[in-house]
Motif scaffolding. Structure first.
Motif, PDB file in Angstrom:
ATOM      1  N   ARG A 133      57.989  53.847  47.321  1.00 28.82           N
ATOM      2  CA  ARG A 133      56.295  53.966  47.032  1.00 28.82           C
ATOM      3  C   ARG A 133      56.038  53.481  45.598  1.00 28.82           C
ATOM      4  N   GLY A 134      54.555  53.178  45.398  1.00 30.68           N
ATOM      5  CA  GLY A 134      54.137  53.019  43.979  1.00 30.68           C
ATOM      6  C   GLY A 134      52.708  52.871  44.114  1.00 30.68           C
ATOM      7  N   ARG A 135      52.181  52.842  42.984  1.00 24.02           N
ATOM      8  CA  ARG A 135      50.568  52.517  42.829  1.00 24.02           C
ATOM      9  C   ARG A 135      50.661  51.702  41.474  1.00 24.02           C
ATOM     10  N   ILE A 136      49.881  50.653  41.691  1.00 19.65           N
ATOM     11  CA  ILE A 136      49.528  49.834  40.315  1.00 19.65           C
ATOM     12  C   ILE A 136      48.015  49.618  40.505  1.00 19.65           C
ATOM     13  N   ILE A 137      47.422  49.791  39.461  1.00 13.85           N
ATOM     14  CA  ILE A 137      45.922  49.892  39.301  1.00 13.85           C
ATOM     15  C   ILE A 137      45.622  48.840  38.053  1.00 13.85           C
ATOM     16  N   ASN A 138      45.023  47.969  38.414  1.00 13.85           N
ATOM     17  CA  ASN A 138      44.377  46.830  37.534  1.00 13.85           C
ATOM     18  C   ASN A 138      42.903  47.079  36.990  1.00 13.85           C
ATOM     19  N   ILE A 139      42.758  47.332  35.763  1.00 13.29           N
ATOM     20  CA  ILE A 139      41.292  47.562  35.447  1.00 13.29           C
ATOM     21  C   ILE A 139      40.656  46.141  34.768  1.00 13.29           C
ATOM     22  N   SER A 140      39.807  45.669  35.783  1.00 11.06           N
ATOM     23  CA  SER A 140      39.015  44.463  35.631  1.00 11.06           C
ATOM     24  C   SER A 140      37.839  44.958  34.904  1.00 11.06           C
ATOM     25  N   SER A 141      36.711  44.238  35.268  1.00 12.12           N
ATOM     26  CA  SER A 141      35.502  44.264  34.822  1.00 12.12           C
ATOM     27  C   SER A 141      34.271  43.797  35.369  1.00 12.12           C
ATOM     28  N   ILE A 142      33.258  44.417  35.240  1.00 10.70           N
ATOM     29  CA  ILE A 142      31.713  43.729  35.580  1.00 10.70           C
ATOM     30  C   ILE A 142      31.731  42.521  35.339  1.00 10.70           C
ATOM     31  N   THR A 143      32.206  41.958  34.324  1.00  8.28           N
ATOM     32  CA  THR A 143      31.709  40.865  33.505  1.00  8.28           C
ATOM     33  C   THR A 143      32.121  39.504  34.233  1.00  8.28           C
ATOM     34  N   ILE A 144      33.123  39.668  35.276  1.00  9.76           N
ATOM     35  CA  ILE A 144      33.792  38.517  36.125  1.00  9.76           C
ATOM     36  C   ILE A 144      32.794  38.146  37.109  1.00  9.76           C
ATOM     37  N   SER A 145      31.558  39.178  37.211  1.00 13.65           N
ATOM     38  CA  SER A 145      30.550  38.663  37.976  1.00 13.65           C
ATOM     39  C   SER A 145      29.351  37.757  37.382  1.00 13.65           C
TER      40      SER A 145
END
Length: 249
Positions: A133-145
């Motif tokens: 098991r594992g959890r990876i969470i990447n924080i992106s951004s609204i700016t990609i829109s």
């Protein structure tokens, strides 16, 4: 549920990081908080004082030095055993016209915002695979829109995290590891200080959002805590937009 899990969290003492760190501690996790701003680290330690009971581990690693960061992660793994959750949140966001950025500027942003996350996942992956098991969470951004000028290296780096989210989700899924991204909207943090007209920017944000209040760090903390928990075990490869309805995807 994150009780008993160990979380590696880069940028853990920043504007969006502190509240998440405190929430995860409150829910019983051990948080390895990586942040190189001494003042913010002190604020985090003060805010978490009633929640830690020895479960807050602070590292002031420099993410621009990838080899040193990996060495520090190996040291931390020797201390905590394994990372059950990785949150790639740390970022730099220089602002100027595209033609004023050097290639070296782009490479530095990529190194901190993306490559350091790759190093973190490489360090955590063996333990996650062994645990099933594992959890990876990447924080992106609204700016990609789209809609933001003068941030091209930052936008490129945040888009890269979306691609990695999908690639890792496919590759790591057979091991019980989920990988998701969160794209925050405009939150009142230090990042907004790059805007020359704060009041005008605030009006612009509220006009663009469907929900007519500014987002808070608690909004992001709740989203991260959900993806980190056992209850999100059948969600992977997704990007959650937490932006008050500014961008709907």
């Amino acid at each position: 549920m994150v009780n008993g899990r160990t979380v590696l969290y880069t940028g853990a003492a920043g504007g969006l990081g502190l509240e998440t760190t405190v929430l995860l501690l409150r829910r019983g996790a051990t948080v390895v908080a990586v942040d190189n701003d001494p003042a913010k680290v002190a604020q985090l330690q003060a805010a978490a004082a009633d929640e830690t009971t020895g479960r807050l581990v602070v590292s002031q690693a420099d993410l621009s030095d990838l080899a040193a960061f990996r060495t520090e992660l190996d040291r931390l793994l020797g201390e905590v055993g394994r990372f059950d959750v990785v949150i790639n949140n740390a970022a730099i966001y220089p602002s100027k016209p595209f033609e004023d950025f050097t290639v070296e500027d782009h490479q530095l942003v990529q190194r901190v915002n993306v490559d350091a996350g790759i190093v973190a996942v490489q360090a955590a992956l063996p333990g996650m695979r062994a645990a099933g098991r594992g959890r990876i969470i990447n924080i992106s951004s609204i700016t990609i829109s789209g809609g933001w000028a003068n941030l091209s290296p930052y936008v490129a780096s945040k888009a890269a995290l979306i691609g990695l989210t999908r690639a890792w989700a496919r590759e790591f899924g057979p091991y019980g590891i989920t990988v998701n991204a969160i794209a925050p909207g405009a939150f009142p943090t230090d990042a907004e200080k790059i805007h020359p007209d704060p009041e005008g920017y605030d009006r612009m944000v509220l006009d663009a959002q469907a929900i007519k209040r500014r987002g808070s760090a608690d909004d992001i903390a709740a989203a991260i805590a959900f993806f980190a928990a056992d209850e999100a075990s059948f969600i992977t490869g997704q990007t959650l937009h937490v932006n008050g309805g500014w961008v709907m995807a």
